[in-house]
Design a protein around this motif. Structure first.
Motif, short mmCIF file in Angstrom:
data_model
loop_
_atom_site.label_atom_id
_atom_site.label_comp_id
_atom_site.label_asym_id
_atom_site.label_seq_id
_atom_site.Cartn_x
_atom_site.Cartn_y
_atom_site.Cartn_z
N ARG A 1 0.87 -1.20 0.00
CA ARG A 1 0.00 0.00 0.00
C ARG A 1 0.90 1.24 0.00
O ARG A 1 1.95 1.25 0.65
CB ARG A 1 -0.89 0.00 1.23
CG ARG A 1 -1.98 -1.03 1.15
CD ARG A 1 -3.10 -0.66 2.08
NE ARG A 1 -3.63 0.66 1.77
CZ ARG A 1 -4.50 1.31 2.52
NH1 ARG A 1 -4.93 0.77 3.64
NH2 ARG A 1 -4.94 2.50 2.18
N ASP A 2 0.47 2.26 -0.70
CA ASP A 2 1.35 3.44 -0.82
C ASP A 2 1.69 4.05 0.54
O ASP A 2 2.80 4.53 0.75
CB ASP A 2 0.76 4.49 -1.78
CG ASP A 2 -0.54 5.10 -1.30
OD1 ASP A 2 -1.15 4.57 -0.34
OD2 ASP A 2 -0.94 6.13 -1.88
N ASP A 3 0.74 3.95 1.48
CA ASP A 3 0.97 4.56 2.81
C ASP A 3 2.12 3.87 3.56
O ASP A 3 2.70 4.45 4.48
CB ASP A 3 -0.31 4.45 3.66
CG ASP A 3 -1.52 4.85 2.85
OD1 ASP A 3 -2.01 5.96 3.05
OD2 ASP A 3 -1.94 4.06 1.97
ZN ZN Z 1 -3.09 4.80 0.41
#
Ligand code: ZN
Ligand code: PRT
Length: 300
Positions: free
Chosen positions: A55-57
């Motif tokens: 996930r980008d986070d």
């Molecule tokens: Zn995200």
């Protein structure tokens, strides 16, 4: 050091807006990997480089914690993490090393179409819904505005309709989502693009060689996407003016034309896009037989 530790690890978004662009960019840098997006891990087949699809986070954390050496993530996510960790006095152990040419968007404050707004101080005491709590908090502190931040993990644009907030602070690219929800932008907080980050931890000389190679190729790929190869015939008398009109080019190659003493062939790499207007101006200056070609690869 064992073999796995000698492989460069790059964190990439698993499934989302940055995924295809990121994988395409890495492939253009010559990295061959099994393209199975359902997997967390992609093994680089022709270089000691592996991809972690997450996930980008999670990307800033993976790079900061030295689990990955590099990561590709939006500046909005980077800023959100960086400000959050700094506020909690936690170390930020990554640095931004390249700005990429995709994932463009802006984090903006918006409000219902019919509501009144004239200046930022109108936000005083208001409720603002966002998933970018840290970036918004930082912005409000800098503007000396005291507003209530309401956390929304997604679908921020419906917060005013639900009566949960007066304003929203969300990412915008085309503006269609704001318009569809009868919201209008009132202030831009952050401009964001996909960005390459690198761990601040020590990297072995072996891995660093590969990272340098990837970054050099990446620079070439980015440069090429903007660049064009232009060919034309020019009257000798207009050569200076035509050279001046060539966008972003260094010294062009000038060659004689067989049996034609008053004309020359000019070839140049233009490091900017060549627009119709430029071609029309070149033609007005006397250029003929204009040809613009894409550039495949470039190395400096
Ligand atoms: Zn995200
Ligand atoms: O699952 P994961 O956590 O990895 O993905 P995600 O859902 O958090 O992120 P994703 O894939 O939606 O976006 C990844 C990154 O793309 C963001 O962090 C930004 O850096 C960048 N990006 C670029 C965008 C947009 N453009 C964008 N338009 N991220 C989100 N949006 C959303 C926005 O939140 C709003 O809902 O698109 C809507 C607005 O779009 P327009 O075109 O209608 O204005």
């Amino acid at each position: 050091m064992d073999k796995a530790e000698q492989r460069v690890k790059i964190a990439v978004q698993k499934s989302g807006r940055l995924t295809d662009h990121s994988l395409d960019l890495l492939q253009r840098c010559g990295i061959k990997f099994s393209k199975n997006k359902d997997r967390l891990f992609c093994y680089g087949e022709n270089m000691p480089v592996d991809l972690l699809l997450v996930r980008d986070d999670d990307i800033p954390g993976l790079v900061s914690d030295d689990i990955c050496d590099l990561g590709i993530v939006g500046l909005n996510v980077i800023e959100e993490k960086r400000l959050g960790w700094s506020r909690k006095m936690e170390p930020v152990r990554f640095e931004q090393i390249r700005t990429l040419d995709f994932g463009h968007c802006r984090l903006v404050i918006a409000m219902p179409d019919e509501a009144d707004f004239s200046e930022l101080s109108d936000l005083q005491g208001a409720r603002i819904a966002t998933s970018h709590v840290e970036v918004l908090r930082h912005f409000l502190e800098c503007e000396i505005v005291d507003a209530e931040i309401v956390y929304f993990s997604g679908a921020v644009e419906i917060a005013p309709k639900l009566g949960k907030a007066d304003f929203i602070c969300d990412l915008v690219s085309t503006g269609a989502t704001l318009a569809a929800n009868q919201l209008r932008e009132i202030h831009s907080v952050l401009e964001s693009t996909a960005t390459v980050i690198r761990t601040r931890a020590r990297i072995s000389a072996f891995k660093m060689e590969w990272i340098d190679k990837i970054l050099q190729r990446l620079d070439g790929v980015l440069q090429v996407r903007e660049s064009k190869y232009i060919m034309l015939h020019a009257p000798r008398s207009a050569l200076a003016e035509i050279t001046r009109l060539l966008p972003g080019s260094e010294a062009p190659t000038v060659m004689p034309l067989e049996g034609c003493d008053d004309k020359v062939a000019v070839h140049a790499v233009c490091r900017e896009n060549v627009f119709w207007e430029t071609l029309e101006n070149l033609k007005s200056a006397g250029a003929t037989s204009l040809l613009v070609l894409p550039v495949e690869k470039m190395l400096f």
